[in-house]
Design an enzyme around this catalytic site. Structure first.
Site, PDB file in Angstrom:
ATOM      1  N   HIS A 136       0.877  -1.182   0.000  1.00 49.23           N
ATOM      2  CA  HIS A 136       0.000   0.000   0.000  1.00 49.23           C
ATOM      3  C   HIS A 136       0.916   1.235   0.000  1.00 49.23           C
ATOM      4  O   HIS A 136       2.033   1.180   0.525  1.00 49.23           O
ATOM      5  CB  HIS A 136      -0.831  -0.059   1.291  1.00 49.23           C
ATOM      6  CG  HIS A 136      -1.904   0.960   1.417  1.00 49.23           C
ATOM      7  ND1 HIS A 136      -1.662   2.265   1.767  1.00 49.23           N
ATOM      8  CD2 HIS A 136      -3.248   0.864   1.262  1.00 49.23           C
ATOM      9  CE1 HIS A 136      -2.810   2.919   1.834  1.00 49.23           C
ATOM     10  NE2 HIS A 136      -3.784   2.088   1.523  1.00 49.23           N
ATOM     11  N   ASP A 216       3.272  -4.388   8.163  1.00 54.40           N
ATOM     12  CA  ASP A 216       2.068  -3.580   7.994  1.00 54.40           C
ATOM     13  C   ASP A 216       0.906  -4.556   8.166  1.00 54.40           C
ATOM     14  O   ASP A 216       0.651  -5.391   7.295  1.00 54.40           O
ATOM     15  CB  ASP A 216       2.084  -2.944   6.598  1.00 54.40           C
ATOM     16  CG  ASP A 216       0.738  -2.333   6.213  1.00 54.40           C
ATOM     17  OD1 ASP A 216      -0.246  -2.516   6.957  1.00 54.40           O
ATOM     18  OD2 ASP A 216       0.671  -1.690   5.149  1.00 54.40           O
ATOM     19  N   GLN A 219      -4.489  -5.019   7.202  1.00 56.54           N
ATOM     20  CA  GLN A 219      -5.517  -6.014   6.864  1.00 56.54           C
ATOM     21  C   GLN A 219      -5.370  -7.268   7.725  1.00 56.54           C
ATOM     22  O   GLN A 219      -6.358  -7.855   8.170  1.00 56.54           O
ATOM     23  CB  GLN A 219      -5.420  -6.411   5.375  1.00 56.54           C
ATOM     24  CG  GLN A 219      -5.600  -5.263   4.398  1.00 56.54           C
ATOM     25  CD  GLN A 219      -6.998  -4.650   4.425  1.00 56.54           C
ATOM     26  OE1 GLN A 219      -7.978  -5.300   4.791  1.00 56.54           O
ATOM     27  NE2 GLN A 219      -7.099  -3.388   4.044  1.00 56.54           N
ATOM     28  N   LYS A 242     -10.005  -0.592  10.856  1.00 58.00           N
ATOM     29  CA  LYS A 242     -10.106  -1.808  10.025  1.00 58.00           C
ATOM     30  C   LYS A 242     -10.549  -2.997  10.882  1.00 58.00           C
ATOM     31  O   LYS A 242     -10.850  -4.057  10.368  1.00 58.00           O
ATOM     32  CB  LYS A 242      -8.758  -2.153   9.388  1.00 58.00           C
ATOM     33  CG  LYS A 242      -8.108  -1.021   8.634  1.00 58.00           C
ATOM     34  CD  LYS A 242      -8.316  -1.139   7.160  1.00 58.00           C
ATOM     35  CE  LYS A 242      -7.387  -0.168   6.443  1.00 58.00           C
ATOM     36  NZ  LYS A 242      -7.927   0.313   5.185  1.00 58.00           N
ATOM     37  N   CYS A 379      -4.770   2.509  -3.587  1.00 59.01           N
ATOM     38  CA  CYS A 379      -3.500   3.014  -3.035  1.00 59.01           C
ATOM     39  C   CYS A 379      -2.369   2.027  -3.288  1.00 59.01           C
ATOM     40  O   CYS A 379      -1.476   1.869  -2.439  1.00 59.01           O
ATOM     41  CB  CYS A 379      -3.621   3.322  -1.540  1.00 59.01           C
ATOM     42  SG  CYS A 379      -4.859   4.543  -1.167  1.00 59.01           S
TER      43      CYS A 379
HETATM   44  N1  PLP Z   1      -1.664  -0.721   4.620  1.00 56.02           N
HETATM   45  C1  PLP Z   1      -2.635  -1.496   4.105  1.00 56.02           C
HETATM   46  C2  PLP Z   1      -2.309  -2.902   3.703  1.00 56.02           C
HETATM   47  C3  PLP Z   1      -3.925  -0.998   3.978  1.00 56.02           C
HETATM   48  O1  PLP Z   1      -4.887  -1.770   3.471  1.00 56.02           O
HETATM   49  C4  PLP Z   1      -4.189   0.326   4.389  1.00 56.02           C
HETATM   50  C5  PLP Z   1      -5.532   0.901   4.200  1.00 56.02           C
HETATM   51  O2  PLP Z   1      -6.299   0.463   3.381  1.00 56.02           O
HETATM   52  C6  PLP Z   1      -3.152   1.080   4.938  1.00 56.02           C
HETATM   53  C7  PLP Z   1      -1.899   0.526   5.034  1.00 56.02           C
HETATM   54  C8  PLP Z   1      -3.376   2.489   5.410  1.00 56.02           C
HETATM   55  O3  PLP Z   1      -4.260   2.494   6.484  1.00 56.02           O
HETATM   56  P1  PLP Z   1      -4.838   3.873   7.074  1.00 56.02           P
HETATM   57  O4  PLP Z   1      -5.439   4.595   5.903  1.00 56.02           O
HETATM   58  O5  PLP Z   1      -5.848   3.454   8.072  1.00 56.02           O
HETATM   59  O6  PLP Z   1      -3.702   4.614   7.664  1.00 56.02           O
END
Ligand code: PLP
Length: 424
Positions: A136, A216, A219, A242, A379
């Site tokens: 992401h 990270d 998910q 999430k 993203c």
């Molecule tokens: N990393 C992953 C794998 C994600 O799916 C997301 C959000 O969809 C993020 C990072 C970023 O999360 P946030 O927008 O809550 O900071």
């Protein structure tokens, strides 16, 4: 549990989400973007704002102390839920994005003293960061910023056309000949394909190279908590929203001694022990990374969300497996392709392939039928390029979804196909 008992149980669980009362008939398939919130979470947020709306870590009065105790209890709960190793603590941040920005900043700063913990920091070779093409943007852009600032090289593990990580020993050896791999930062589960990557070989690589291993878990926190805990990363980052919590709060979890050896991120109140005109002294972690007033109500809500996730862990895991198996079968039977179809470890997040139909058209036509999915690059522009597309239509499921939602999605997609065949 017998099948019908299971159905009743899942219906009761769905009834805990007031969203469905407010939006009757809506088929919500966008939980990878944000999950819905159960009543207990909404109640916790309201309880703080109605009855305990005071600041923490400052007040000498009883209510402030009570709120402080609640916040600290949630901190312990976050560590227990994610990486329960004894030395670990949790830093409250706005979410995964802010958490990774924080780590990128403090772990690459020349002011942090990380060589006693991670041998790669003592190497004379050029420092490097390893990411993957499946990341992401939240786990790419912060690293690009600090790489440029501090002279780090960036490398990306490639993915194949399904979105699976391709780990080549020869490729890694070429990098390691000239670079010290200081940081490996990878998502455990893709928000595009739902693939739960096998990060164990990369965890082993980090051990061998004395690198910092970051997951990270945006998910994975919902769908792959067991894998997350088995990996024992040095740091894990996630967002509360999430995992049934409110927006505005998440956490970085990692070892306090390592964090204490790091420079600070943001300056302000609540992170200092002494302020003088020229300089200040900082508190220990986690307080040194929590400048300013915390999102207290959201932290209350996070506590309730983690309680909910723990209480219903079995249902979450079983429903995930049940819906993935059912959706796989229904999509295949209807010749609707999706990325990661041949991957063994995956959970109910689908990037669909309807040849010749743009993702946004799919999203709009499904919306007309009361089905909410997401369309776009999610993203993940680098991943989109690797998959050979510019966008996908993504349907993602959670514990409040059922086979009925899968049926509605498939019916909806058949309708989309029919419309496009007519107009072709
Ligand atoms: N990393 C992953 C794998 C994600 O799916 C997301 C959000 O969809 C993020 C990072 C970023 O999360 P946030 O927008 O809550 O900071």
């Amino acid at each position: 549990m017998a099948f019908f008992a299971y159905l009743f149980f899942m219906q009761d669980l769905r009834a805990e989400f007031p969203f469905f009362v407010e939006n009757p008939g809506l088929c919500y398939l966008d939980s990878a973007a944000t999950s819905l919130k159960p009543k207990a979470v909404i109640d916790a947020l309201v309880r703080y704002n109605r009855a305990e709306s005071v600041n923490v870590h400052r007040g000498v009065y009883a209510l402030s102390q009570k709120a402080t105790e609640t916040v600290e209890a949630v901190r312990a709960q976050v560590v227990d839920f994610t990486l329960a190793q004894r030395e670990n603590t949790a830093i409250f941040v706005r979410g995964t994005t802010e958490g990774i920005n924080l780590l990128a900043h403090i772990l690459t700063s020349p002011e942090s003293e990380l060589a006693p913990f991670f041998t790669s920091f003592a190497s004379p070779k050029k420092p490097a960061i390893l990411l993957s093409e499946a990341e992401h943007h939240a786990n790419i852009v912060p690293w690009q910023i600090v790489a440029r600032r501090h002279g780090y090289a960036l490398f990306y593990l490639p993915v194949n056309k399904e979105g699976e990580l391709q780990i080549s020993k020869a490729w890694l050896e070429t990098i390691l000949a000239t670079h010290a791999l200081r940081i490996i930062a990878l998502s455990l589960q893709s928000n595009v394909t739902g693939i739960i990557h096998d990060l164990a070989p990369l965890r082993a690589l980090a051990h061998e190279q004395g690198s910092i291993f970051i997951v990270d878990a945006a998910q994975a926190i919902v769908h792959a908590r067991t894998e997350l805990r088995q990996l024992v990363p040095d740091f894990a980052v996630f967002s509360g929203h999430k995992i049934f919590g409110s927006t505005g709060v998440g956490a970085v979890v990692g070892a306090k001694p390592v964090l204490d050896a790091c420079t600070v991120y943001q300056g302000g109140g609540a992170m200092i022990s002494l302020v003088e005109k020229e300089q200040s002294q900082y508190l220990e972690a986690p307080a040194r990374f929590e400048a300013g007033t915390l999102p207290i109500g959201e932290i209350y809500a996070l506590g309730a969300a983690l309680d909910f996730a723990k209480k219903h862990e079995q249902a979450i895991v079983e429903n995930d497996a049940e819906l993935t198996a059912y959706a796989d079968e229904c999509l295949r039977r209807n010749n609707i392709g999706f990325f990661g179809d041949n991957t063994t470890r995956r959970s109910a997040i689908y990037s669909l392939r309807l040849d010749g139909i743009h993702a946004h058209d799919i999203g709009t036509l499904l919306d007309e039928q009361g089905i909410a999915i997401r369309a776009g690059h999610h993203c993940c522009q680098i991943l989109m390029r690797a998959l050979g597309v510019t966008a996908t239509a993504r349907a993602s499921f959670s514990v409040y979804n059922s086979r009925d939602d899968v049926d509605r999605l498939v019916e909806g997609l058949r309708y989309v196909r029919k419309i496009f065949r007519k107009s072709a």
